[in-house]
Motif scaffolding. Structure first.
Motif, PDB file in Angstrom:
ATOM      1  N   ARG A  16       5.879   6.125  -6.465  1.00  0.00           N
ATOM      2  CA  ARG A  16       5.209   6.579  -5.243  1.00  0.00           C
ATOM      3  C   ARG A  16       5.080   5.346  -4.357  1.00  0.00           C
ATOM      4  NH1 ARG A  16       0.103   7.192  -6.675  1.00  0.00           N
ATOM      5  NH2 ARG A  16      -0.402   8.242  -4.733  1.00  0.00           N
ATOM      6  N   LYS A  17       5.762   5.340  -3.249  1.00  0.00           N
ATOM      7  CA  LYS A  17       5.851   4.147  -2.420  1.00  0.00           C
ATOM      8  C   LYS A  17       4.901   4.227  -1.222  1.00  0.00           C
ATOM      9  CE  LYS A  17      10.337   4.977  -2.375  1.00  0.00           C
ATOM     10  NZ  LYS A  17      10.450   5.917  -3.473  1.00  0.00           N
ATOM     11  N   PHE A  63       8.204   7.105   2.262  1.00  0.00           N
ATOM     12  CA  PHE A  63       6.934   6.543   1.817  1.00  0.00           C
ATOM     13  C   PHE A  63       5.845   7.601   1.846  1.00  0.00           C
ATOM     14  CE2 PHE A  63       9.342   2.854   3.073  1.00  0.00           C
ATOM     15  CZ  PHE A  63       9.038   1.941   2.073  1.00  0.00           C
ATOM     16  N   TRP A 102      14.302  -2.950  -9.590  1.00  0.00           N
ATOM     17  CA  TRP A 102      13.147  -2.111  -9.254  1.00  0.00           C
ATOM     18  C   TRP A 102      12.958  -1.042 -10.318  1.00  0.00           C
ATOM     19  CZ3 TRP A 102      10.439  -1.537  -4.266  1.00  0.00           C
ATOM     20  CH2 TRP A 102       9.628  -0.400  -4.199  1.00  0.00           C
ATOM     21  N   LEU A 156      16.231   3.751  -0.220  1.00  0.00           N
ATOM     22  CA  LEU A 156      14.885   3.986  -0.739  1.00  0.00           C
ATOM     23  C   LEU A 156      14.804   5.252  -1.584  1.00  0.00           C
ATOM     24  CD1 LEU A 156      12.898   2.979   2.446  1.00  0.00           C
ATOM     25  CD2 LEU A 156      13.185   1.636   0.348  1.00  0.00           C
ATOM     26  N   PRO A 174       9.917  -6.001  -8.275  1.00  0.00           N
ATOM     27  CA  PRO A 174       8.501  -5.758  -7.998  1.00  0.00           C
ATOM     28  C   PRO A 174       7.613  -6.419  -9.061  1.00  0.00           C
ATOM     29  CG  PRO A 174       9.755  -3.724  -7.841  1.00  0.00           C
ATOM     30  CD  PRO A 174      10.670  -4.758  -8.437  1.00  0.00           C
ATOM     31  N   THR A 197       2.644   3.611  -8.633  1.00  0.00           N
ATOM     32  CA  THR A 197       2.445   3.417  -7.199  1.00  0.00           C
ATOM     33  C   THR A 197       2.874   2.002  -6.851  1.00  0.00           C
ATOM     34  OG1 THR A 197       0.599   4.972  -7.144  1.00  0.00           O
ATOM     35  CG2 THR A 197       0.753   3.401  -5.325  1.00  0.00           C
ATOM     36  N   VAL A 198       3.727   1.896  -5.842  1.00  0.00           N
ATOM     37  CA  VAL A 198       4.242   0.602  -5.406  1.00  0.00           C
ATOM     38  C   VAL A 198       3.834   0.377  -3.953  1.00  0.00           C
ATOM     39  CG1 VAL A 198       6.307  -0.788  -5.019  1.00  0.00           C
ATOM     40  CG2 VAL A 198       6.229   0.821  -6.941  1.00  0.00           C
ATOM     41  N   TYR A 199       3.206  -0.759  -3.706  1.00  0.00           N
ATOM     42  CA  TYR A 199       2.880  -1.169  -2.348  1.00  0.00           C
ATOM     43  C   TYR A 199       3.983  -2.121  -1.898  1.00  0.00           C
ATOM     44  CZ  TYR A 199      -1.672   0.849  -3.149  1.00  0.00           C
ATOM     45  OH  TYR A 199      -2.684   1.723  -3.426  1.00  0.00           O
ATOM     46  N   HIS A 200       4.788  -1.672  -0.957  1.00  0.00           N
ATOM     47  CA  HIS A 200       5.861  -2.514  -0.420  1.00  0.00           C
ATOM     48  C   HIS A 200       5.265  -3.270   0.759  1.00  0.00           C
ATOM     49  CE1 HIS A 200       9.497  -3.911   1.385  1.00  0.00           C
ATOM     50  NE2 HIS A 200      10.202  -3.425   0.376  1.00  0.00           N
ATOM     51  N   LEU A 235       4.018   1.871   2.176  1.00  0.00           N
ATOM     52  CA  LEU A 235       4.511   0.762   2.992  1.00  0.00           C
ATOM     53  C   LEU A 235       3.359   0.090   3.724  1.00  0.00           C
ATOM     54  CD1 LEU A 235       6.762  -0.910   4.350  1.00  0.00           C
ATOM     55  CD2 LEU A 235       6.979   0.943   6.047  1.00  0.00           C
ATOM     56  N   VAL A 278      11.179  -3.721   5.036  1.00  0.00           N
ATOM     57  CA  VAL A 278      11.848  -2.872   4.052  1.00  0.00           C
ATOM     58  C   VAL A 278      13.352  -3.031   4.094  1.00  0.00           C
ATOM     59  CG1 VAL A 278      12.241  -0.509   3.315  1.00  0.00           C
ATOM     60  CG2 VAL A 278      10.006  -1.178   4.109  1.00  0.00           C
TER      61      VAL A 278
END
Length: 142
Positions: free
Chosen positions: A37-38, A57, A5, A31, A127, A14-17, A40, A21
């Motif tokens: 910047r996460k 998040f 990661w 986490l 990712p 910016t990460v869209y999970h 969820l 999780v």
């Protein structure tokens, strides 16, 4: 997975999970070690209280719509579980999803190109950049 990661995500990304999780709850503390910047997109196994996730998040959603642009006409919807194919018309041209692990959405025996499986199992436990996903959709003709 933390190392994978952090190799591709910097602190400002910016990460869209796309859900599921961690299991068990005690693993949520991992986490804190992840860059970015996460956000969820909650999955079917994300069953803990919202406050448990809110500490890690920036936002928690059921889905996220990414508008199309000059290089990708039409938008994509990010979800945990793949959306029904009938929903991939009008606003949504494609679906970035999780949930299926190593499986793909199929149509008449072929991988359906309107779907991108973002699960770690099919992406080297790393990712995937949005540019990579959009390039995939362009390659399949969207």
């Amino acid at each position: 997975m933390v190392s994978n990661w952090n190799k591709v995500v910097n602190k400002r990304d910016t990460v869209y999970h796309l859900g599921d999780v961690v299991i068990p709850r005690s693993s949520l503390k991992i986490l804190e070690r992840l860059n970015g910047r996460k956000i969820l997109i909650r999955g079917n196994h994300d069953t803990y209280s919202l406050k448990d996730y809110a500490a890690h998040f920036e936002d928690i959603r059921g889905a996220h719509y990414q508008r199309g642009g000059s290089t990708f006409l039409g938008g994509v919807i990010m979800t945990h579980i793949p959306v029904h194919p009938d929903n991939l018309q009008g606003h949504y041209k494609a679906n970035i999803h999780g949930h299926l692990h190593c499986h793909r959405v199929m149509d008449r025996g072929q991988v359906n190109g309107r779907y991108f499986n973002a699960c770690v199992e099919v992406n080297n436990f790393t990712p995937v950049a949005m540019d990579t996903v959009l390039d995939y959709f362009k390659k399949v003709g969207l």
